[in-house]
Design a protein around this motif. Structure first.
Motif, mmCIF file in Angstrom:
data_model
loop_
_atom_site.group_PDB
_atom_site.id
_atom_site.type_symbol
_atom_site.label_atom_id
_atom_site.label_comp_id
_atom_site.label_asym_id
_atom_site.label_seq_id
_atom_site.Cartn_x
_atom_site.Cartn_y
_atom_site.Cartn_z
ATOM 1 N N GLN A 210 -34.563 -143.434 -14.520
ATOM 2 C CA GLN A 210 -34.468 -143.222 -13.076
ATOM 3 C C GLN A 210 -35.594 -143.963 -12.353
ATOM 4 O OE1 GLN A 210 -34.664 -138.933 -13.184
ATOM 5 N NE2 GLN A 210 -33.212 -139.125 -14.853
ATOM 6 N N ASN B 245 -30.005 -143.991 -9.710
ATOM 7 C CA ASN B 245 -30.171 -142.768 -8.908
ATOM 8 C C ASN B 245 -30.611 -143.025 -7.477
ATOM 9 O OD1 ASN B 245 -32.747 -143.564 -10.142
ATOM 10 N ND2 ASN B 245 -33.574 -141.725 -9.163
ATOM 11 N N ALA C 204 -32.189 -135.226 -11.194
ATOM 12 C CA ALA C 204 -31.428 -136.308 -11.821
ATOM 13 C C ALA C 204 -31.526 -136.242 -13.339
ATOM 14 C CB ALA C 204 -31.923 -137.656 -11.317
#
Length: 420
Positions: free
Chosen positions: A87, A43, A110
């Motif tokens: 992430q 991400n 995300a």
């Protein structure tokens, strides 16, 4: 004692303010004969690659975090047989010619997007404490993400230590290590109450206060979402083994023997609290069909390391790889690094450290052919590492190669089962 705001509903008084605290027990921590595979840092721009080699194909090596590409990557990750995605929590990047980590998707967006485009993949997100985020806000957001994902959420708690991040939030920081982990401890306890309590909660701590606090829906995961931490110091490990379920570790020499010693320490510390812990390692992967081809790729990447980006990282870390250490004065360190760099191509930190940061930010290296990488993963597992967070120079290619080559080797040798 804090005074209750007028007109607010009463809640059940929280008797526990610090860990260990596991209402309903811990989530499932480990599976027998199973190395948990997680895709990491998908991400953020460049991921863990601080090399101008990413500029050779920005779409594949640099901008995979952008949603049209990232959504495809996550679907491929699930299809490949990975257990989860994790992430990377970022608020401030490191710049340089590559714009290292300068763009990123936030922890909530995300995670929610990941949950919407996958069906089985674990949704592990990263949350910083210390920036004055309140447990009720984070409790509501994470419980909602867990609901959307049908109970697939894991939360990585980070006791923030980046002065640039504190400045973005208008705060002087970071506070001392003791304070940062005390904040994390109290925050985690409050989060567990919010995730699990059927009744509103009154919580009066040193750092956080809640009256009649409740989130609905509560966490879908039973007994609650998995909690993750990364810690190196004894203070950090004490918090993590009392409150979290999965712990990321490093080894000073970055070798299997060091990971084995560290893993034993983690398991022993958790057992003292009557708890279990999954030991995890962050890994940087460069795979090719042969060891020789992988070595060529690695040498090319080393020759392209982004010195300006690394220098910014060093300034913010106070020239200390272990982020548990107090930061030094940024201006002084920046001047020192610049002067040393004029005389030293390795920025005054030595070739080994320099290359380790440029290719993987100090992660354990998995460089070689598919069979070599599989063997290295098995070595880590045998040393006590039960989860690996894999970051790839070319994430889509790496995930596809894991599906086609590495995961079948792991399964054939009894080290990875079908994900659940």
């Amino acid at each position: 004692m804090n005074s209750r705001p007028a007109g607010r509903r009463r809640g059940v008084r929280a008797e526990v303010l610090r860990g260990p605290f596991d209402p309903g027990g811990q989530p499932l921590v480990t599976r027998e004969n199973h190395l948990h595979l997680s895709l990491f840092a998908w991400n953020v721009r460049n991921g863990l690659s601080a090399s101008k080699a990413v500029l050779s194909n920005p779409q594949r090596h640099q901008d995979f975090w952008q949603w049209p590409t990232a959504s495809k990557l996550l679907k491929e990750t699930e299809r490949a047989g990975f257990d989860s995605q994790l992430q990377y929590g970022m608020w401030s990047g490191y710049g340089g010619a590559t714009g290292w980590n300068e763009a990123q998707l936030d922890f909530a967006t995300a995670a929610t997007g990941s949950a919407a485009v996958t069906e089985r993949l674990g949704i592990y997100t990263t949350i910083h404490v210390g920036y004055e985020f309140h447990p009720v806000l984070i409790g509501k957001m994470t419980a909602s993400i867990d609901h959307i994902s049908a109970g697939r959420l894991g939360v990585n708690i980070v006791a923030g230590s980046n002065a640039a991040d504190y400045a973005q939030f208008g705060l002087d920081g970071p506070p001392s290590q003791e304070v940062r982990y005390a904040i994390a401890d109290e925050f985690t306890t409050a989060l567990k109450y919010l995730w699990t309590s059927d009744e509103p909660v009154d919580f009066e701590g040193e750092y956080f206060t809640m009256y009649g606090a409740q989130v609905n829906p509560r966490a879908t995961s039973r007994p609650r979402p998995l909690l993750i931490a990364a810690a190196g110091s004894d203070i950090g490990l004490d918090y993590a083994t009392r409150q979290c379920d999965a712990l990321f570790i490093t080894s000073q020499d970055n070798d299997v023997e060091g990971y084995a010693k560290r893993a034993k320490k983690i398991h022993d510390m958790a057992a003292e609290h009557g708890r279990r812990a999954r030991v995890c390692a962050m890994c940087y992967v460069v795979m090719e069909q042969s060891d020789a081809e992988a070595a060529d790729t690695v040498e090319w990447m080393k020759s392209q390391i982004d010195d300006d980006a690394l220098q910014t990282w060093l300034v913010r870390a106070g020239h200390v790889l272990n982020s548990e250490r107090q930061q030094l004065d940024s201006d002084q360190v920046g001047t020192s690094r610049t002067e040393e760099a004029k005389q030293d191509p390795y920025l005054g930190i030595g070739q080994k450290f320099y290359e380790s940061l440029g290719l993987g930010m100090g992660a354990y290296r998995l460089f070689g052919s598919y069979e070599t990488v599989a063997n290295q993963l098995i070595d880590l597992y045998e040393a006590g590492v039960e989860q690996v967070a894999l970051c790839f120079f070319d994430p889509l290619k790496g995930v596809q190669e894991m599906r086609e080559h590495v995961i079948p080797l792991l399964r054939a040798r009894g080290y990875h089962q079908n994900p659940v």
